[in-house]
Design an enzyme around this catalytic site. Sequence first.
Site, PDB file in Angstrom:
ATOM      1  N   ARG A   1      40.666 -60.826  57.166  1.00 50.25           N
ATOM      2  CA  ARG A   1      40.477 -61.562  58.426  1.00 50.25           C
ATOM      3  C   ARG A   1      41.649 -62.511  58.628  1.00 50.25           C
ATOM      4  O   ARG A   1      42.183 -62.653  59.717  1.00 50.25           O
ATOM      5  CB  ARG A   1      39.143 -62.337  58.421  1.00 50.25           C
ATOM      6  CG  ARG A   1      39.067 -63.359  59.558  1.00 50.25           C
ATOM      7  CD  ARG A   1      37.661 -63.827  59.912  1.00 50.25           C
ATOM      8  NE  ARG A   1      36.783 -64.039  58.786  1.00 50.25           N
ATOM      9  CZ  ARG A   1      36.879 -65.033  57.892  1.00 50.25           C
ATOM     10  NH1 ARG A   1      37.836 -65.934  57.994  1.00 50.25           N
ATOM     11  NH2 ARG A   1      36.017 -65.129  56.896  1.00 50.25           N
TER      12      ARG A   1
ATOM     13  N   TYR B   1      40.987 -59.654  86.383  1.00 44.83           N
ATOM     14  CA  TYR B   1      40.077 -58.699  85.764  1.00 44.83           C
ATOM     15  C   TYR B   1      38.651 -59.268  85.732  1.00 44.83           C
ATOM     16  O   TYR B   1      38.457 -60.443  85.384  1.00 44.83           O
ATOM     17  CB  TYR B   1      40.585 -58.411  84.349  1.00 44.83           C
ATOM     18  CG  TYR B   1      39.680 -57.530  83.552  1.00 44.83           C
ATOM     19  CD1 TYR B   1      39.507 -56.193  83.894  1.00 44.83           C
ATOM     20  CD2 TYR B   1      38.986 -58.031  82.460  1.00 44.83           C
ATOM     21  CE1 TYR B   1      38.661 -55.387  83.157  1.00 44.83           C
ATOM     22  CE2 TYR B   1      38.145 -57.224  81.715  1.00 44.83           C
ATOM     23  CZ  TYR B   1      37.982 -55.903  82.079  1.00 44.83           C
ATOM     24  OH  TYR B   1      37.149 -55.111  81.354  1.00 44.83           O
TER      25      TYR B   1
ATOM     26  N   LYS C   1      45.129 -50.742  77.126  1.00 42.15           N
ATOM     27  CA  LYS C   1      45.696 -50.069  78.298  1.00 42.15           C
ATOM     28  C   LYS C   1      47.060 -49.443  77.950  1.00 42.15           C
ATOM     29  O   LYS C   1      47.119 -48.566  77.131  1.00 42.15           O
ATOM     30  CB  LYS C   1      45.754 -51.047  79.468  1.00 42.15           C
ATOM     31  CG  LYS C   1      44.480 -51.914  79.622  1.00 42.15           C
ATOM     32  CD  LYS C   1      43.236 -51.118  79.959  1.00 42.15           C
ATOM     33  CE  LYS C   1      41.923 -51.903  79.835  1.00 42.15           C
ATOM     34  NZ  LYS C   1      41.839 -53.169  80.544  1.00 42.15           N
TER      35      LYS C   1
ATOM     36  N   ASP D   1      48.416 -62.895  81.784  1.00 44.68           N
ATOM     37  CA  ASP D   1      47.856 -61.623  81.336  1.00 44.68           C
ATOM     38  C   ASP D   1      48.845 -60.543  81.775  1.00 44.68           C
ATOM     39  O   ASP D   1      48.959 -60.235  82.957  1.00 44.68           O
ATOM     40  CB  ASP D   1      46.481 -61.429  81.990  1.00 44.68           C
ATOM     41  CG  ASP D   1      45.793 -60.137  81.550  1.00 44.68           C
ATOM     42  OD1 ASP D   1      46.498 -59.183  81.163  1.00 44.68           O
ATOM     43  OD2 ASP D   1      44.555 -60.075  81.615  1.00 44.68           O
TER      44      ASP D   1
HETATM   45  C1  PLP Z   1      40.966 -54.387  80.510  1.00 41.41           C
HETATM   46  C2  PLP Z   1      41.553 -55.693  80.840  1.00 41.41           C
HETATM   47  C3  PLP Z   1      41.198 -56.843  80.138  1.00 41.41           C
HETATM   48  C4  PLP Z   1      40.141 -56.852  79.058  1.00 41.41           C
HETATM   49  O1  PLP Z   1      40.576 -56.179  77.927  1.00 41.41           O
HETATM   50  P1  PLP Z   1      39.606 -55.389  76.910  1.00 41.41           P
HETATM   51  O2  PLP Z   1      40.545 -54.769  75.948  1.00 41.41           O
HETATM   52  O3  PLP Z   1      38.823 -54.418  77.726  1.00 41.41           O
HETATM   53  O4  PLP Z   1      38.726 -56.431  76.299  1.00 41.41           O
HETATM   54  C5  PLP Z   1      41.841 -58.026  80.470  1.00 41.41           C
HETATM   55  N1  PLP Z   1      42.762 -58.077  81.458  1.00 41.41           N
HETATM   56  C6  PLP Z   1      43.115 -56.988  82.158  1.00 41.41           C
HETATM   57  C7  PLP Z   1      44.145 -57.103  83.217  1.00 41.41           C
HETATM   58  C8  PLP Z   1      42.525 -55.756  81.885  1.00 41.41           C
HETATM   59  O5  PLP Z   1      42.870 -54.680  82.590  1.00 41.41           O
END
Ligand code: PLP
Length: 385
Positions: A49, A101, A198, A173
Amino acid sequence: MSYSNIETALIHGGISIDERTGAVNVPIYQTSTFKQDGLGKMRGYEYSRTGNPTREALEALIAELEGGYAGFAFASGLAAETAVLSLLNTGDRVLISSNVYGGTFRLLDKVFNHFGINYTISDTENPAAFEKDITPDVKAVLIESPANPLMTVTDIRAVAEIVHKHGLLVIVDNTFMTPYLQRPIELGADIVVHSATKYLGGHSDVVAGLAVVKTKELAERIAFIQNSTGGVLPPFDSFLLIRGIKTLGVRLDRHVFNAEKAAEYLVNHKAVKSVHYPGLPTDKGYEVNKKQAKNGGVMISFELKDNYDIKVFFESLQLVTLAESLGGVESLVCHPSSMTHASIPEEIRKKVGITDGLIRLSIGIENIDDILADIEQAIAASEVK
Ligand SMILES: *Cc1c(COP(=O)(O)O)cnc(C)c1O
Protein backbone atom coordinates in the site's frame (compact mmCIF):
# COMPACT_ATOMS: atom_id res chain seq x y z
CA MET A 1 16.70 9.16 -17.52
CA SER A 2 14.26 11.74 -18.83
CA TYR A 3 13.47 12.55 -22.44
CA SER A 4 12.24 15.84 -23.83
CA ASN A 5 10.43 14.28 -26.79
CA ILE A 6 7.23 12.83 -25.46
CA GLU A 7 7.03 10.00 -28.02
CA THR A 8 10.27 8.65 -26.52
CA ALA A 9 9.32 9.43 -22.93
CA LEU A 10 6.11 7.41 -23.32
CA ILE A 11 8.23 4.31 -23.89
CA HIS A 12 11.42 4.95 -21.93
CA GLY A 13 10.37 7.51 -19.31
CA GLY A 14 10.19 7.05 -15.56
CA ILE A 15 11.55 3.67 -14.57
CA SER A 16 11.31 1.54 -17.70
CA ILE A 17 13.82 -1.25 -17.11
CA ASP A 18 14.08 -3.65 -14.17
CA GLU A 19 17.42 -2.73 -12.60
CA ARG A 20 18.05 -6.11 -11.03
CA THR A 21 17.44 -8.37 -14.05
CA GLY A 22 17.53 -6.03 -17.03
CA ALA A 23 14.01 -7.06 -18.05
CA VAL A 24 12.87 -4.47 -20.59
CA ASN A 25 9.44 -4.40 -19.00
CA VAL A 26 9.06 -3.66 -15.32
CA PRO A 27 7.84 -6.94 -13.81
CA ILE A 28 4.54 -7.29 -11.99
CA TYR A 29 5.68 -7.36 -8.38
CA GLN A 30 2.66 -9.26 -7.15
CA THR A 31 3.52 -9.09 -3.48
CA SER A 32 1.89 -7.45 -0.50
CA THR A 33 4.99 -7.17 1.64
CA PHE A 34 8.81 -7.14 1.55
CA LYS A 35 11.44 -8.89 3.67
CA GLN A 36 13.32 -6.65 6.05
CA ASP A 37 16.98 -7.50 6.68
CA GLY A 38 16.77 -6.47 10.32
CA LEU A 39 14.80 -4.08 12.46
CA GLY A 40 14.48 -0.86 10.51
CA LYS A 41 16.57 -2.34 7.65
CA MET A 42 14.30 -2.12 4.61
CA ARG A 43 15.41 -2.50 0.98
CA GLY A 44 13.33 0.47 -0.13
CA TYR A 45 9.92 -1.17 0.20
CA GLU A 46 8.00 -2.37 3.20
CA TYR A 47 4.34 -2.90 2.30
CA SER A 48 2.60 -2.55 -1.08
CA ARG A 49 0.00 0.00 0.00
CA THR A 50 2.89 2.30 0.89
CA GLY A 51 4.97 1.47 -2.16
CA ASN A 52 5.27 -1.23 -4.81
CA PRO A 53 7.94 -1.31 -7.55
CA THR A 54 5.48 -1.80 -10.43
CA ARG A 55 3.26 1.02 -9.22
CA GLU A 56 6.31 3.16 -8.55
CA ALA A 57 7.47 2.73 -12.17
CA LEU A 58 4.08 3.95 -13.38
CA GLU A 59 4.11 6.85 -10.91
CA ALA A 60 7.57 7.94 -12.08
CA LEU A 61 6.43 7.68 -15.69
CA ILE A 62 3.32 9.83 -15.35
CA ALA A 63 5.24 12.42 -13.30
CA GLU A 64 7.77 12.72 -16.11
CA LEU A 65 5.10 12.87 -18.84
CA GLU A 66 3.16 15.63 -17.08
CA GLY A 67 6.31 17.50 -16.06
CA GLY A 68 5.49 17.29 -12.34
CA TYR A 69 7.48 16.59 -9.20
CA ALA A 70 5.78 13.26 -8.38
CA GLY A 71 3.00 10.96 -9.55
CA PHE A 72 0.55 8.76 -7.65
CA ALA A 73 -1.50 5.82 -8.91
CA PHE A 74 -4.95 5.01 -7.58
CA ALA A 75 -7.59 2.35 -8.07
CA SER A 76 -9.74 4.71 -10.20
CA GLY A 77 -9.93 8.27 -11.41
CA LEU A 78 -12.38 9.03 -8.63
CA ALA A 79 -10.02 7.55 -6.04
CA ALA A 80 -7.33 9.93 -7.36
CA GLU A 81 -9.74 12.85 -7.11
CA THR A 82 -10.76 11.76 -3.61
CA ALA A 83 -7.12 11.82 -2.50
CA VAL A 84 -6.55 15.25 -4.05
CA LEU A 85 -9.73 16.73 -2.58
CA SER A 86 -8.68 15.33 0.81
CA LEU A 87 -6.15 18.18 0.88
CA LEU A 88 -9.12 20.42 1.76
CA ASN A 89 -10.50 21.09 5.24
CA THR A 90 -14.01 21.49 6.59
CA GLY A 91 -15.34 24.90 5.59
CA ASP A 92 -13.27 25.05 2.40
CA ARG A 93 -14.87 25.47 -0.99
CA VAL A 94 -13.83 24.33 -4.46
CA LEU A 95 -14.88 25.94 -7.74
CA ILE A 96 -15.66 23.52 -10.56
CA SER A 97 -16.10 24.04 -14.30
CA SER A 98 -19.71 24.29 -15.43
CA ASN A 99 -19.63 20.88 -17.04
CA VAL A 100 -17.53 18.22 -15.38
CA TYR A 101 -17.66 14.47 -15.32
CA GLY A 102 -20.85 13.38 -13.48
CA GLY A 103 -18.92 11.30 -10.95
CA THR A 104 -16.75 14.30 -10.01
CA PHE A 105 -19.90 16.30 -9.36
CA ARG A 106 -21.41 13.46 -7.30
CA LEU A 107 -18.22 13.09 -5.25
CA LEU A 108 -18.41 16.75 -4.20
CA ASP A 109 -22.20 16.95 -3.98
CA LYS A 110 -22.84 13.74 -2.06
CA VAL A 111 -19.60 12.80 -0.27
CA PHE A 112 -17.33 15.77 0.44
CA ASN A 113 -20.42 17.83 1.26
CA HIS A 114 -20.88 15.57 4.31
CA PHE A 115 -17.52 16.71 5.59
CA GLY A 116 -18.44 20.37 5.18
CA ILE A 117 -16.43 20.86 2.00
CA ASN A 118 -18.48 22.90 -0.45
CA TYR A 119 -18.43 23.53 -4.17
CA THR A 120 -19.60 26.21 -6.57
CA ILE A 121 -20.23 25.58 -10.23
CA SER A 122 -18.35 28.38 -11.91
CA ASP A 123 -17.99 29.65 -15.44
CA THR A 124 -14.26 28.89 -15.73
CA GLU A 125 -14.55 29.35 -19.51
CA ASN A 126 -14.96 33.01 -18.80
CA PRO A 127 -11.92 33.92 -16.63
CA ALA A 128 -13.08 37.49 -16.07
CA ALA A 129 -16.51 36.41 -14.81
CA PHE A 130 -15.36 33.48 -12.73
CA GLU A 131 -13.08 35.57 -10.50
CA LYS A 132 -16.16 36.94 -8.68
CA ASP A 133 -16.86 33.40 -7.42
CA ILE A 134 -13.58 33.39 -5.48
CA THR A 135 -14.95 33.96 -1.99
CA PRO A 136 -12.57 33.78 1.02
CA ASP A 137 -13.46 30.12 1.66
CA VAL A 138 -12.43 29.01 -1.86
CA LYS A 139 -9.21 26.97 -1.67
CA ALA A 140 -9.08 25.25 -5.05
CA VAL A 141 -10.38 25.33 -8.60
CA LEU A 142 -11.03 22.08 -10.46
CA ILE A 143 -11.02 22.44 -14.24
CA GLU A 144 -11.76 20.05 -17.05
CA SER A 145 -10.69 21.24 -20.49
CA PRO A 146 -12.21 20.21 -22.78
CA ALA A 147 -15.01 19.60 -20.27
CA ASN A 148 -17.29 16.63 -20.34
CA PRO A 149 -19.65 16.37 -22.27
CA LEU A 150 -19.95 19.70 -24.09
CA MET A 151 -16.21 19.97 -24.83
CA THR A 152 -16.14 23.51 -23.50
CA VAL A 153 -12.64 24.90 -23.25
CA THR A 154 -11.17 26.74 -20.27
CA ASP A 155 -8.10 28.92 -20.73
CA ILE A 156 -5.96 27.08 -18.18
CA ARG A 157 -3.18 29.68 -18.15
CA ALA A 158 -5.59 32.60 -17.69
CA VAL A 159 -7.46 30.83 -14.89
CA ALA A 160 -4.21 29.78 -13.18
CA GLU A 161 -2.96 33.37 -13.21
CA ILE A 162 -6.12 34.65 -11.54
CA VAL A 163 -6.30 31.77 -9.08
CA HIS A 164 -2.68 32.06 -8.02
CA LYS A 165 -3.17 35.75 -7.19
CA HIS A 166 -5.58 34.44 -4.54
CA GLY A 167 -3.17 31.72 -3.38
CA LEU A 168 -5.44 28.81 -4.39
CA LEU A 169 -4.70 25.42 -5.90
CA VAL A 170 -5.36 24.80 -9.57
CA ILE A 171 -6.38 21.20 -10.25
CA VAL A 172 -6.85 20.08 -13.86
CA ASP A 173 -8.56 16.86 -14.89
CA ASN A 174 -6.52 16.05 -18.01
CA THR A 175 -8.33 12.80 -18.85
CA PHE A 176 -9.62 13.95 -22.23
CA MET A 177 -6.28 15.26 -23.48
CA THR A 178 -3.50 13.27 -21.75
CA PRO A 179 0.02 14.73 -21.55
CA TYR A 180 0.50 13.81 -25.20
CA LEU A 181 -1.90 16.60 -26.21
CA GLN A 182 -1.90 19.00 -23.26
CA ARG A 183 0.41 19.56 -20.26
CA PRO A 184 -1.48 21.54 -17.61
CA ILE A 185 1.47 21.95 -15.20
CA GLU A 186 3.32 23.91 -17.90
CA LEU A 187 0.19 26.07 -18.16
CA GLY A 188 0.17 26.81 -14.44
CA ALA A 189 -1.70 23.90 -12.81
CA ASP A 190 -0.55 22.66 -9.40
CA ILE A 191 -2.12 19.22 -9.67
CA VAL A 192 -3.20 17.10 -12.63
CA VAL A 193 -5.63 14.23 -12.21
CA HIS A 194 -6.51 11.49 -14.66
CA SER A 195 -9.02 8.80 -15.14
CA ALA A 196 -6.32 6.55 -16.61
CA THR A 197 -9.18 4.17 -17.41
CA LYS A 198 -9.57 6.19 -20.60
CA TYR A 199 -6.77 7.10 -23.09
CA LEU A 200 -3.79 6.27 -20.88
CA GLY A 201 -4.95 2.67 -20.46
CA GLY A 202 -6.47 2.88 -23.91
CA HIS A 203 -7.95 -0.60 -24.26
CA SER A 204 -11.03 -0.52 -22.02
CA ASP A 205 -9.51 -3.21 -19.82
CA VAL A 206 -8.44 -1.42 -16.65
CA VAL A 207 -9.95 1.08 -14.21
CA ALA A 208 -7.26 3.37 -12.81
CA GLY A 209 -6.54 6.91 -11.68
CA LEU A 210 -3.41 9.06 -11.52
CA ALA A 211 -2.46 12.30 -9.86
CA VAL A 212 0.62 14.40 -10.56
CA VAL A 213 1.73 17.27 -8.35
CA LYS A 214 4.03 20.15 -9.09
CA THR A 215 5.83 20.58 -5.78
CA LYS A 216 7.65 18.54 -3.17
CA GLU A 217 5.32 19.87 -0.48
CA LEU A 218 2.20 18.66 -2.34
CA ALA A 219 3.95 15.36 -3.06
CA GLU A 220 4.53 14.74 0.63
CA ARG A 221 0.92 15.52 1.47
CA ILE A 222 -0.54 13.33 -1.30
CA ALA A 223 1.85 10.47 -0.46
CA PHE A 224 0.60 10.64 3.12
CA ILE A 225 -3.06 10.67 2.00
CA GLN A 226 -2.47 7.86 -0.51
CA ASN A 227 -0.95 5.64 2.15
CA SER A 228 -3.48 6.64 4.80
CA THR A 229 -6.63 6.23 2.72
CA GLY A 230 -5.29 3.28 0.74
CA GLY A 231 -7.05 3.47 -2.64
CA VAL A 232 -3.92 2.34 -4.47
CA LEU A 233 -3.58 0.76 -7.92
CA PRO A 234 -2.63 -2.95 -7.82
CA PRO A 235 0.62 -4.16 -9.45
CA PHE A 236 -1.05 -5.93 -12.37
CA ASP A 237 -3.18 -2.91 -13.22
CA SER A 238 -0.08 -0.71 -12.94
CA PHE A 239 1.61 -2.97 -15.48
CA LEU A 240 -1.38 -2.72 -17.84
CA LEU A 241 -1.24 1.07 -17.65
CA ILE A 242 2.50 1.22 -18.35
CA ARG A 243 1.87 -1.02 -21.34
CA GLY A 244 -1.00 1.19 -22.52
CA ILE A 245 1.00 4.38 -22.16
CA LYS A 246 3.77 3.06 -24.44
CA THR A 247 1.39 3.25 -27.43
CA LEU A 248 -0.41 6.43 -26.37
CA GLY A 249 1.25 8.54 -29.05
CA VAL A 250 0.49 6.31 -32.01
CA ARG A 251 -3.00 5.60 -30.74
CA LEU A 252 -3.82 9.26 -30.26
CA ASP A 253 -2.43 10.23 -33.66
CA ARG A 254 -4.88 7.82 -35.23
CA HIS A 255 -7.73 8.69 -32.81
CA VAL A 256 -7.37 12.40 -33.61
CA PHE A 257 -7.11 11.79 -37.36
CA ASN A 258 -10.40 9.88 -37.14
CA ALA A 259 -12.05 12.41 -34.81
CA GLU A 260 -11.25 15.32 -37.10
CA LYS A 261 -12.85 13.45 -40.01
CA ALA A 262 -15.89 12.54 -37.92
CA ALA A 263 -16.36 16.14 -36.72
CA GLU A 264 -16.13 17.38 -40.31
CA TYR A 265 -18.68 14.78 -41.40
CA LEU A 266 -21.14 15.69 -38.62
CA VAL A 267 -20.86 19.43 -39.11
CA ASN A 268 -21.78 19.03 -42.76
CA HIS A 269 -24.61 16.55 -42.16
CA LYS A 270 -28.14 17.72 -42.82
CA ALA A 271 -29.51 15.75 -39.85
CA VAL A 272 -27.17 17.34 -37.32
CA LYS A 273 -28.25 20.33 -35.23
CA SER A 274 -25.03 21.05 -33.33
CA VAL A 275 -21.49 19.70 -32.97
CA HIS A 276 -19.15 20.28 -30.05
CA TYR A 277 -15.51 19.65 -30.91
CA PRO A 278 -12.72 22.11 -30.09
CA GLY A 279 -10.75 20.94 -33.13
CA LEU A 280 -13.24 22.61 -35.49
CA PRO A 281 -12.23 26.17 -36.43
CA THR A 282 -15.91 27.13 -36.05
CA ASP A 283 -16.04 25.85 -32.43
CA LYS A 284 -16.18 28.54 -29.75
CA GLY A 285 -13.31 26.92 -27.86
CA TYR A 286 -11.06 26.51 -30.93
CA GLU A 287 -8.70 29.48 -30.42
CA VAL A 288 -8.08 28.93 -26.72
CA ASN A 289 -7.70 25.19 -27.18
CA LYS A 290 -5.17 25.75 -29.94
CA LYS A 291 -3.05 27.86 -27.59
CA GLN A 292 -2.88 25.18 -24.92
CA ALA A 293 -3.27 21.81 -26.63
CA LYS A 294 -1.74 20.09 -29.65
CA ASN A 295 -5.15 19.65 -31.31
CA GLY A 296 -8.84 19.22 -30.52
CA GLY A 297 -8.52 15.75 -29.05
CA VAL A 298 -10.87 12.90 -29.76
CA MET A 299 -14.14 13.48 -27.93
CA ILE A 300 -17.09 14.87 -29.89
CA SER A 301 -20.64 15.53 -28.81
CA PHE A 302 -23.51 16.43 -31.08
CA GLU A 303 -27.27 16.71 -31.37
CA LEU A 304 -29.53 15.47 -34.12
CA LYS A 305 -32.35 17.64 -35.42
CA ASP A 306 -35.77 17.19 -33.86
CA ASN A 307 -37.08 14.93 -36.61
CA TYR A 308 -34.60 12.19 -35.62
CA ASP A 309 -35.34 9.73 -32.83
CA ILE A 310 -32.17 9.28 -30.79
CA LYS A 311 -33.44 6.11 -29.15
CA VAL A 312 -33.58 4.53 -32.58
CA PHE A 313 -30.20 6.04 -33.44
CA PHE A 314 -28.54 4.35 -30.43
CA GLU A 315 -30.24 1.03 -31.12
CA SER A 316 -29.30 1.07 -34.81
CA LEU A 317 -25.56 1.45 -34.29
CA GLN A 318 -23.69 -1.79 -34.89
CA LEU A 319 -19.98 -1.06 -34.86
CA VAL A 320 -20.01 1.96 -32.56
CA THR A 321 -20.85 0.47 -29.15
CA LEU A 322 -23.28 2.00 -26.69
CA ALA A 323 -21.35 2.03 -23.41
CA GLU A 324 -20.13 4.24 -20.59
CA SER A 325 -16.47 5.25 -20.74
CA LEU A 326 -14.24 6.48 -23.53
CA GLY A 327 -10.69 6.48 -24.73
CA GLY A 328 -10.39 2.85 -25.81
CA VAL A 329 -9.31 1.64 -29.24
CA GLU A 330 -12.95 0.83 -30.05
CA SER A 331 -15.49 3.53 -30.87
CA LEU A 332 -18.03 4.09 -28.10
CA VAL A 333 -21.13 6.22 -27.93
CA CYS A 334 -23.09 7.37 -24.92
CA HIS A 335 -26.10 9.41 -23.90
CA PRO A 336 -24.75 11.79 -21.23
CA SER A 337 -28.08 12.87 -19.72
CA SER A 338 -29.08 9.29 -18.82
CA MET A 339 -25.61 7.74 -18.46
CA THR A 340 -22.36 9.54 -17.56
CA HIS A 341 -24.11 12.68 -16.27
CA ALA A 342 -27.27 11.17 -14.76
CA SER A 343 -25.99 11.99 -11.26
CA ILE A 344 -26.23 15.71 -12.05
CA PRO A 345 -29.74 17.00 -11.21
CA GLU A 346 -31.89 17.77 -14.24
CA GLU A 347 -32.13 21.50 -13.59
CA ILE A 348 -28.33 21.83 -13.46
CA ARG A 349 -27.98 19.70 -16.62
CA LYS A 350 -30.46 21.95 -18.42
CA LYS A 351 -28.72 25.08 -17.18
CA VAL A 352 -25.30 24.03 -18.46
CA GLY A 353 -26.70 22.69 -21.74
CA ILE A 354 -26.55 18.90 -21.32
CA THR A 355 -29.76 18.27 -23.26
CA ASP A 356 -31.59 14.97 -23.53
CA GLY A 357 -30.68 15.00 -27.23
CA LEU A 358 -26.95 15.19 -26.66
CA ILE A 359 -24.90 12.27 -28.00
CA ARG A 360 -21.26 11.77 -27.01
CA LEU A 361 -18.85 9.94 -29.26
CA SER A 362 -15.48 8.47 -28.35
CA ILE A 363 -13.94 7.83 -31.74
CA GLY A 364 -11.80 4.68 -31.83
CA ILE A 365 -8.95 3.72 -34.09
CA GLU A 366 -10.91 1.53 -36.48
CA ASN A 367 -10.99 2.54 -40.14
CA ILE A 368 -12.81 5.87 -40.18
CA ASP A 369 -14.87 4.89 -43.24
CA ASP A 370 -16.37 1.99 -41.28
CA ILE A 371 -17.13 4.23 -38.29
CA LEU A 372 -18.82 6.87 -40.44
CA ALA A 373 -20.77 4.29 -42.46
CA ASP A 374 -22.20 2.94 -39.21
CA ILE A 375 -23.16 6.41 -37.97
CA GLU A 376 -24.66 7.20 -41.38
CA GLN A 377 -26.91 4.13 -41.41
CA ALA A 378 -28.01 4.79 -37.81
CA ILE A 379 -28.90 8.40 -38.63
CA ALA A 380 -30.87 7.25 -41.66
CA ALA A 381 -32.73 4.63 -39.59
CA SER A 382 -33.62 7.19 -36.93
CA GLU A 383 -35.30 9.73 -39.22
CA VAL A 384 -38.95 10.16 -38.29
CA LYS A 385 -40.79 10.15 -41.59
C1 PLP B 1 -14.15 8.65 -16.26
C2 PLP B 1 -13.76 9.98 -15.77
C3 PLP B 1 -13.48 10.21 -14.43
C4 PLP B 1 -13.62 9.15 -13.37
O1 PLP B 1 -12.65 8.17 -13.51
P1 PLP B 1 -12.85 6.62 -13.09
O2 PLP B 1 -11.59 5.98 -13.53
O3 PLP B 1 -14.07 6.14 -13.80
O4 PLP B 1 -13.04 6.62 -11.61
C5 PLP B 1 -13.06 11.48 -14.06
N1 PLP B 1 -12.96 12.48 -14.97
C6 PLP B 1 -13.24 12.29 -16.27
C7 PLP B 1 -13.09 13.42 -17.22
C8 PLP B 1 -13.66 11.05 -16.72
O5 PLP B 1 -13.94 10.87 -18.01
